[in-house]
Enzyme design. Structure first.
Site, PDB file in Angstrom:
ATOM      1  N   HIS A   1       7.435  -2.879   1.132  1.00  0.00           N
ATOM      2  CA  HIS A   1       6.623  -2.517  -0.367  1.00  0.00           C
ATOM      3  C   HIS A   1       6.289  -3.849  -1.189  1.00  0.00           C
ATOM      4  O   HIS A   1       6.822  -4.969  -1.202  1.00  0.00           O
ATOM      5  CB  HIS A   1       7.892  -2.163  -1.314  1.00  0.00           C
TER       6      HIS A   1
ATOM      7  N   SER B   1       2.932  -0.496  -7.681  1.00  0.00           N
ATOM      8  CA  SER B   1       4.005   0.127  -7.633  1.00  0.00           C
ATOM      9  C   SER B   1       3.920   1.315  -8.847  1.00  0.00           C
ATOM     10  O   SER B   1       3.155   2.284  -8.845  1.00  0.00           O
ATOM     11  CB  SER B   1       5.363  -0.708  -7.538  1.00  0.00           C
TER      12      SER B   1
ATOM     13  N   ASP C   1       7.579   0.329   4.054  1.00  0.00           N
ATOM     14  CA  ASP C   1       8.354   0.353   2.613  1.00  0.00           C
ATOM     15  C   ASP C   1       9.399   1.166   2.825  1.00  0.00           C
ATOM     16  O   ASP C   1       9.626   2.424   3.213  1.00  0.00           O
ATOM     17  CB  ASP C   1       7.286   1.463   1.707  1.00  0.00           C
TER      18      ASP C   1
END
Length: 322
Positions: free
Chosen positions: A303, A104, A225
Site C-alpha cells: 500500500h 489512499s 496491499d
C-alpha cells in the site's frame, strides 16, 4: 530546514500558471499523512520536474500539520469535503479546473468532491489504493502509532454507531459485506457517494452526472496491499456478502446479482462490472467505462509503495493543456 523546504515549495506555486497554460494539480493525502509532509513535498517537486511551471495545491483540513494529521483519523468526512470545496473555490489558479490525485482515502474524498461540487471542475482523477467500495476490516496500525490505535479500537467497537459515523474517519467508509442493510441505513459518507441507498428514489442523479463528466478516471491498485481490505476496493471491487440481501434483480445479460453470489474459498470478490452501482449506473461509472475513459492500473508493491509506478501515470494524465 523543514520549514525552509516548505516555504520554497509553496513559493513556487505562485509563479506557475501565468506563464504556462496547463492544467494545475490538486493532491489530497491519505491516512496519517499531512499536506506538508516531507514525502508529499518531494512528490510535488517531482511532478514539477515532469511538468515545468505547473501549479500544485495540496489539500489541507488544518494549516497546523499535527491537526491536519489528526483530521485523517478524527472528524466528519462530509464536513471536510465541504471545507475543501470552499478552499479550492477560493484559489484563483484553480478557477478553470484541475487534474487531481488522491492518495489512499484522499481518493474517495476527491471523488466525493467531484460528485457533490465539481466547481471548479476536475478533468482527470487518479486514485492510488483508494477505498472506493470501502473497507471490510480496520487495518492494523504501525508500531507506536497511538493516534491510529485509539481510532482503530473505537471504530471496531461500534463502527455504525452515531458517534463513530460523526467522528471516526475510517468508520465513515466501512462497508460490512455481511450487514449491507445496516451500511446503507447508517453509514454517513460512503453509502451516500456510492448512491447505495435503501430507497432508489433517494439516489442523487447529480452525483452520476458529475462523475461522468470526468475526462478520465484512473484507478490504481497495489498488488501486495495488506492495508486496504479488500485491496480490490481500489478498482470498485468488494467482498461478496454472506447475507441474502437482494439489491439487484437478475440482469438480462446474465450477470450475477450482488445480493446472492456463490462463495468459493475464503472469500469472493465482486468486481466493478458486477456491482449494482455499475450495472444500474448509480454514480456514472458505467458511462465512463462505456466511453473508454476508465483506466485500471496496478502497482506491484504494498500500500502506497509508489516506486516505479507513478511517473508514467503523472506524465500522461496530469498537466495537459486547457
Amino acid at each position: 530546514m523543514f520549514i525552509a523546504l516548505l516555504c520554497v515549495a509553496l513559493a513556487g506555486y505562485a509563479i506557475a500558471v501565468p506563464t504556462n497554460d496547463i492544467r494545475p494539480l490538486v493532491v489530497w493525502h491519505g491516512l496519517g499523512d499531512t499536506y506538508a509532509s516531507r514525502g508529499l513535498i518531494q512528490f510535488e517537486s517531482e511532478v514539477k520536474k515532469l511538468h515545468p511551471g505547473i501549479f500544485v495545491h495540496s489539500v489541507y483540513i488544518d494549516r497546523d500539520v499535527e491537526e491536519d494529521k489528526r483530521a485523517t483519523f478524527y472528524g466528519n468526512v462530509n464536513a471536510q469535503i465541504d471545507l475543501v470545496a470552499e478552499q479550492l473555490g477560493s484559489i484563483p489558479e484553480l478557477g478553470r479546473g484541475f487534474d487531481a490525485i488522491g492518495f489512499s482515502q484522499g481518493g474517495q474524498f476527491l471523488r466525493g468532491y467531484v460528485e457533490r461540487y465539481n466547481d471548479p471542475p476536475v478533468y482527470n482523477l487518479i486514485t492510488f489504493g483508494s477505498q472506493h467500495m470501502g473497507i471490510s476490516d480496520i487495518p492494523p496500525c504501525r508500531s507506536l502509532d497511538f493516534l491510529c490505535e485509539i481510532a482503530r479500537r473505537a471504530a471496531k467497537a461500534g463502527v455504525y454507531s452515531e458517534w463513530a459515523q460523526e467522528h471516526l474517519v475510517q468508520a465513515q467508509y466501512f462497508r460490512d459485506p455481511n450487514q449491507l442493510g445496516l451500511y446503507m441505513t447508517l453509514n454517513s459518507f460512503l453509502a451516500d457517494i456510492n448512491n447505495e441507498l435503501m430507497l432508489p428514489a433517494a439516489r442523487n442523479v447529480t452525483y452520476a452526472n458529475n462523475l461522468a463528466s470526468l475526462e478520465n478516471l484512473i484507478l490504481v491498485l497495489f498488488a501486495q496491499d495488506k492495508t486496504v481490505i479488500p485491496k480490490e476496493s481500489a478498482w470498485f471491487g468488494s467482498e461478496a456478502p454472506l447475507e441474502e440481501f437482494d439489491t439487484l434483480s437478475t440482469q438480462s445479460d446474465g450477470q450475477r446479482p450482488l445480493g446472492k453470489p456463490q462463495r468459493a474459498g475464503a472469500r469472493t470478490i465482486v468486481p466493478m462490472k458486477l456491482q449494482p452501482l455499475y450495472v444500474e449506473d448509480y454514480i456514472g461509472l458505467r458511462r465512463l467505462d462505456e466511453r473508454g475513459t476508465i483506466t485500471l492500473q496496478t502497482c506491484p508493491g504494498e500500500h502506497m509503495d509508489l516506486t516505479g509506478c507513478w511517473e508514467d501515470l503523472v506524465r500522461k494524465w496530469v498537466g495537459g493543456p486547457f
